[in-house]
Design an enzyme around this catalytic site. Structure first.
Site, PDB file in Angstrom:
ATOM      1  N   GLY A  45       0.764  -1.246   0.000  1.00 19.35           N
ATOM      2  CA  GLY A  45       0.000   0.000   0.000  1.00 19.35           C
ATOM      3  C   GLY A  45       0.794   1.295   0.000  1.00 19.35           C
ATOM      4  N   ASP A 104      -4.876   1.185  10.810  1.00 20.64           N
ATOM      5  CA  ASP A 104      -6.230   0.784  11.153  1.00 20.64           C
ATOM      6  C   ASP A 104      -6.203   0.244  12.589  1.00 20.64           C
ATOM      7  OD1 ASP A 104      -8.910  -0.046   9.618  1.00 20.64           O
ATOM      8  OD2 ASP A 104      -8.290  -1.774  10.780  1.00 20.64           O
ATOM      9  N   ASP A 160      -5.701  -0.731  -1.818  1.00 26.91           N
ATOM     10  CA  ASP A 160      -6.520  -1.622  -2.648  1.00 26.91           C
ATOM     11  C   ASP A 160      -7.762  -2.123  -1.931  1.00 26.91           C
ATOM     12  OD1 ASP A 160      -5.067  -3.315  -0.781  1.00 26.91           O
ATOM     13  OD2 ASP A 160      -5.782  -4.999  -1.984  1.00 26.91           O
TER      14      ASP A 160
HETATM   15  P1  IMP Z   1      -3.599  -2.570  10.704  1.00 23.47           P
HETATM   16  O1  IMP Z   1      -2.557  -3.588  11.066  1.00 23.47           O
HETATM   17  O2  IMP Z   1      -4.970  -3.023  11.101  1.00 23.47           O
HETATM   18  O3  IMP Z   1      -3.272  -1.205  11.200  1.00 23.47           O
HETATM   19  O4  IMP Z   1      -3.686  -2.610   9.149  1.00 23.47           O
HETATM   20  C1  IMP Z   1      -3.075  -1.725   8.354  1.00 23.47           C
HETATM   21  C2  IMP Z   1      -3.167  -2.206   6.922  1.00 23.47           C
HETATM   22  O5  IMP Z   1      -4.488  -2.615   6.591  1.00 23.47           O
HETATM   23  C3  IMP Z   1      -2.862  -1.088   5.981  1.00 23.47           C
HETATM   24  O6  IMP Z   1      -1.512  -1.032   5.691  1.00 23.47           O
HETATM   25  C4  IMP Z   1      -3.674  -1.435   4.762  1.00 23.47           C
HETATM   26  O7  IMP Z   1      -2.929  -2.293   3.940  1.00 23.47           O
HETATM   27  C5  IMP Z   1      -4.858  -2.164   5.309  1.00 23.47           C
HETATM   28  N1  IMP Z   1      -6.025  -1.274   5.422  1.00 23.47           N
HETATM   29  C6  IMP Z   1      -6.600  -0.809   6.544  1.00 23.47           C
HETATM   30  N2  IMP Z   1      -7.628   0.006   6.277  1.00 23.47           N
HETATM   31  C7  IMP Z   1      -7.691   0.092   4.937  1.00 23.47           C
HETATM   32  C8  IMP Z   1      -8.548   0.814   4.032  1.00 23.47           C
HETATM   33  O8  IMP Z   1      -9.472   1.569   4.390  1.00 23.47           O
HETATM   34  N3  IMP Z   1      -8.289   0.633   2.714  1.00 23.47           N
HETATM   35  C9  IMP Z   1      -7.292  -0.153   2.251  1.00 23.47           C
HETATM   36  N4  IMP Z   1      -6.477  -0.837   3.055  1.00 23.47           N
HETATM   37  C10 IMP Z   1      -6.675  -0.732   4.392  1.00 23.47           C
HETATM   38 MG    MG Z   2      -0.358  -1.162   4.197  1.00 16.19          MG
END
Ligand code: IMP
Ligand code: MG
Length: 180
Positions: A45, A104, A160
């Site tokens: 991403g 996230d 994505d």
């Molecule tokens: P975390 O470990 O839950 O913080 O996830 C982070 C990863 O989840 C990011 O690097 C994204 O690849 C993916 N992600 C989280 N939210 C979104 C979104 O709204 N759109 C696309 N990818 C997301």
């Molecule tokens: Mg990511």
């Protein structure tokens, strides 16, 4: 890609993104003056964000990439982190900047930060273009945030949905029918 009829609304235009990146790069250049950070982009991403951020950054920097995934193709995190590709550079005694597209739950970044500290990085800070604070599951210290956003799934500018929409040059929200 400039147009896509599967996007319901634009959250950040190309221009808004570039303006914010310029500001972030200026702040990083001040904070890291006299140093040469090792920038580690989190794939997939963050690839476009890394490219734009580093071209705006008036500092020498090394760049590497790591690929970690806590997603299985859908829109909710599984909580488990899989390291799909490691960095090839040595991060020992380096000032590491972990660059992410969006935070996230915070699980990915908190694990990656711990990993770099275990590997004896001199310092580790996190840069993210987007953050969804309301979704945080683990507490992670994020030094540079482009925009805080509500709990909405966004795509474009590297991000994505099921590997689609990464090449859009803005950040948008998908129409509901795309998820069906
Ligand atoms: P975390 O470990 O839950 O913080 O996830 C982070 C990863 O989840 C990011 O690097 C994204 O690849 C993916 N992600 C989280 N939210 C979104 C979104 O709204 N759109 C696309 N990818 C997301
Ligand atoms: Mg990511």
């Amino acid at each position: 890609m400039k147009n896509c009829n599967e996007i319901k609304s634009i959250m950040f235009s190309e221009q808004q993104i570039q303006e914010r990146i310029e500001q972030m790069a200026k702040q990083i250049a001040v904070d890291y003056a006299g140093r040469r950070p090792l920038v580690i982009g989190v794939l997939k991403g963050a690839w476009i964000f890394v490219a734009d951020l580093l071209r705006s950054l008036e500092l020498p920097a090394d760049v590497d990439f790591i690929c970690a995934s806590s997603y299985g193709g859908g829109t909710t995190t599984t909580g488990e982190l899989t390291l799909l590709k490691d960095i090839t550079m040595d991060c020992r005694r380096r000032d590491v900047l972990l660059v992410e597209d969006i935070i996230d739950s915070g699980i990915t970044l908190s694990r990656l930060k711990d990993m770099m500290i275990e590997r004896k990085a001199k310092s580790v800070n996190i840069v993210t273009l987007l953050s969804k604070p309301s979704r945080r599951k683990v507490d992670v210290d994020v030094k540079y945030v482009g925009f805080e956003i509500p709990d909405e799934f966004v795509v474009g500018y590297g991000m994505d949905y099921d590997e689609r929409f990464r090449t859009l040059n803005y950040i948008g929200v998908l129409k509901e029918e795309v998820y069906k």
